[in-house]
Design an enzyme around this catalytic site. Sequence first.
Site, short mmCIF file in Angstrom:
data_model
loop_
_atom_site.label_atom_id
_atom_site.label_comp_id
_atom_site.label_asym_id
_atom_site.label_seq_id
_atom_site.Cartn_x
_atom_site.Cartn_y
_atom_site.Cartn_z
N HIS A 6 0.86 -1.18 0.00
CA HIS A 6 0.00 0.00 0.00
C HIS A 6 0.90 1.23 0.00
CE1 HIS A 6 -1.61 3.27 2.69
NE2 HIS A 6 -2.52 3.27 1.75
N GLY A 55 -16.54 10.54 -2.81
CA GLY A 55 -15.63 10.02 -3.82
C GLY A 55 -16.23 8.86 -4.59
N HIS A 112 12.32 -1.21 4.23
CA HIS A 112 12.54 -0.22 5.28
C HIS A 112 13.80 0.61 5.01
CE1 HIS A 112 9.42 -0.79 8.36
NE2 HIS A 112 9.37 -2.04 7.92
N ARG A 169 -0.48 12.51 -0.15
CA ARG A 169 -1.57 13.46 -0.39
C ARG A 169 -1.19 14.85 0.12
NH1 ARG A 169 -2.39 9.78 3.53
NH2 ARG A 169 -2.67 10.58 5.65
#
Length: 280
Positions: A118, A264, A151, A122
Amino acid sequence: MHMLDNEQAAARAWFEELRDLICAEFEAIEREAGSDAAFDYTAWDRHDSSGAPGGGGVRGVMKGRVFEKVGVNVSTVGGKFDGEFGKTIHGASEDPTFFATGISLVAHMANPHVPAVHMNTRFLVTTKRWFGGGADLNPPLPIEEDTADFHACLKAACDGHDPADYDRFKQWADDYFYIPHRKVHRGVGGIFYDHLEGDFAANFGFTQDVGRAFLEVYPRIVRRRMNAPFSDAEIAQRNAWRGRYAEFNLVYDRGTLFGLKTGGNIDAILMSLPPVATWA
């Protein structure tokens, strides 16, 4: 929706550019696997609660040989928050007017040795302006080499910027991507940050490098694992793990709630759900 100012336009342009780069790389991986799968794009528009035009976005989905289902969405929306929801958003309790632009990606993989992933970044404007987002790795069958690689790449992105704090953002991801009713983490973590405000150029530069880090490390992990042999039992483990992923996104994920509360596109909001999942 009002005309975008320079900061809003710059953020929107970057998220759309990053979408194009990621989708091209994912399609290249499919071609390497002997598949001609490609993204199918669907544009959508929304109206604000007042009925005025409220922006929209593009939903991109690909179903292939390596990527069983991957969605890459970009959206740029604005208007006014409806009802009490605005009071829960940073800077919107004083004025419900908002602007939001961003990219959201979720990939569910055919081979259980390839981790799902994921990524979302934004830029939001209320009475305040801030960036948020991050990326987290979600392997049904964790492999330490992949976790460490993921990581390390995100840490390098953080270490190159003054406003970034890898240790804090890593802990934030661990705390956020947790399923309380299961008492387990959704995956092996990554970074998560929010309300990064103040110096637009610095915060935008960091957010761009998070996207670049994802583009560098995740395709590398996919190529490393996509041809690994797997068993029916491992597919069963993958599908059971996907059930937990779906539980988190439907019950706890703030992005899902934000999308639904702001009108949305429902298919774009729920593209994060896996194509197949099982529960005991």
